[in-house]
Design an enzyme around this catalytic site. Structure first.
Site, mmCIF file in Angstrom:
data_model
loop_
_atom_site.group_PDB
_atom_site.id
_atom_site.type_symbol
_atom_site.label_atom_id
_atom_site.label_comp_id
_atom_site.label_asym_id
_atom_site.label_seq_id
_atom_site.Cartn_x
_atom_site.Cartn_y
_atom_site.Cartn_z
ATOM 1 N N THR A 65 0.799 -1.232 0.000
ATOM 2 C CA THR A 65 0.000 0.000 0.000
ATOM 3 C C THR A 65 0.836 1.289 0.000
ATOM 4 O O THR A 65 1.875 1.364 0.641
ATOM 5 C CB THR A 65 -0.933 0.053 1.233
ATOM 6 O OG1 THR A 65 -1.513 -1.200 1.454
ATOM 7 C CG2 THR A 65 -2.034 1.075 1.051
ATOM 8 N N THR A 122 -2.388 1.528 5.986
ATOM 9 C CA THR A 122 -1.632 0.482 5.305
ATOM 10 C C THR A 122 -1.566 -0.745 6.202
ATOM 11 O O THR A 122 -1.535 -0.625 7.428
ATOM 12 C CB THR A 122 -0.201 0.949 4.952
ATOM 13 O OG1 THR A 122 0.501 -0.150 4.367
ATOM 14 C CG2 THR A 122 0.573 1.457 6.156
ATOM 15 N N GLY A 143 -5.625 -5.507 5.069
ATOM 16 C CA GLY A 143 -6.863 -4.776 4.829
ATOM 17 C C GLY A 143 -8.053 -5.269 5.613
ATOM 18 O O GLY A 143 -8.887 -4.474 6.087
#
Ligand code: GLY
Length: 310
Positions: free
Chosen positions: A178, A229, A232
């Site tokens: 990310t 980040t 998820g």
């Protein structure tokens, strides 16, 4: 009258990062974050908007194969790149996101098109690809996205049958996941953006937190701008970006207090893996993470740019 000022924060992923926490590779990551911060500064110092700064900085990071976004994205279970991104601005809470898209060089730019040229917030897969075509966004061949490093990483993950975080790979080859940017402009407006290739060997069609408003990204001029980040699913289950915003809205916390409390919440609730960057409505910067390290950097109130792995 208070002096007009600006702030900017970036992240390039969180994790153990043991193999790159010092030496040449670390220098490359720090140099990239520094370069992008200075690019963002040129926009904000000249009166550009927070949304513009976020889009430009996220685009730069997507274009750098060091990071897990755009051309450096990790591969899914089919060995393909599927990317997620979202952008949000804090004036009207306008937001746009795209999920599970492919062959688009800059998902963050497509997310901004969704925000500004559709009445929707999130478009996925074929719908997002069609929207891109309608808006003249060209599809880029697979070769642009698939780096040799990502292929090797995917093959290792596939052999071991694991779905893994980019920065916690099976052989302790600890790398990132990310990218994100948050900005506060000279008009006091906030914006946030997050973009990712997701996690290595993820299921076809898996969507992470990055394009989910309130989980991997959030911005509200009354509170803060946040980009997350990490793993998820942990951020989706705790709606972490909005949780951080709520701590400011309802408990009156400042940037550092809200960040620390949100990270504590992530740990307590789901033992979450990752971190956030946050700028509050006064332009104060804060970062917090549960992992050993997070690559990030910031410019607070137009001061010097600072980058760190710690
Ligand atoms: N945080 C990025 C992802 O899990 O997809």
């Amino acid at each position: 009258m208070t002096k007009k000022t600006y702030s900017l924060m970036l992240h390039g992923g969180a994790g153990a990062l043991d193999n790159i926490s010092s030496g040449k590779e670390a220098d490359e990551y720090m140099a990239s974050i520094q370069r992008v911060l200075e690019h963002g500064r040129t926009i904000l110092a000249h009166g550009g908007s927070a949304v513009e700064a976020v889009e430009v900085c996220a685009t730069d990071l997507e274009n750098d194969p060091l990071f897990n976004a755009g051309c450096g994205s990790v591969l899914n279970e089919d060995g393909h790149v599927e990317m997620d991104a979202a952008i949000m601005e804090g004036v009207k809470l306008a937001a746009g996101g795209v999920a599970a898209i492919h062959n688009i060089a800059n998902p963050i730019q497509l997310a901004r098109l969704v925000m500004e040229h559709s009445e929707h917030v999130l478009l996925i897969k074929g719908g997002a690809q069609r929207f891109a075509k309608r808006h003249g966004v060209e599809e880029i061949p697979d070769e642009y996205f698939i780096t040799e490093y990502r292929l090797k990483q995917f093959e290792k993950a596939a052999q071991s049958g694991q779905v893994i975080l980019d920065h916690e790979s099976a052989d302790a080859d600890n790398k990132f996941g990310t990218i994100g940017a948050v900005a506060y402009d000279q008009n006091g407006n906030l914006a946030a953006g997050t973009s990712t290739g997701g996690i290595v060997n993820k299921y076809f069609g898996r969507v992470g937190d990055s394009p989910i408003i309130g989980s991997g990204v959030y911005a509200d001029n009354a509170t803060c701008a946040v980009s997350a980040t990490g793993y998820g699913e942990d951020f989706m289950r705790t709606v972490l970006a909005k949780t951080a915003s709520d701590l400011i809205e309802f408990q009156g916390l400042d940037a550092r207090q809200a960040t620390a409390k949100a990270i504590q919440y992530l740990t307590d609730k789901v033992k979450g893996r990752g971190g956030i960057i946050l700028i509050d409505r006064h332009g104060l910067c804060a970062a917090g993470y549960t992992t050993k390290r997070m690559v990030h950097g910031w410019i607070e109130h137009g001061g010097e740019s600072i980058c760190t792995f710690k």
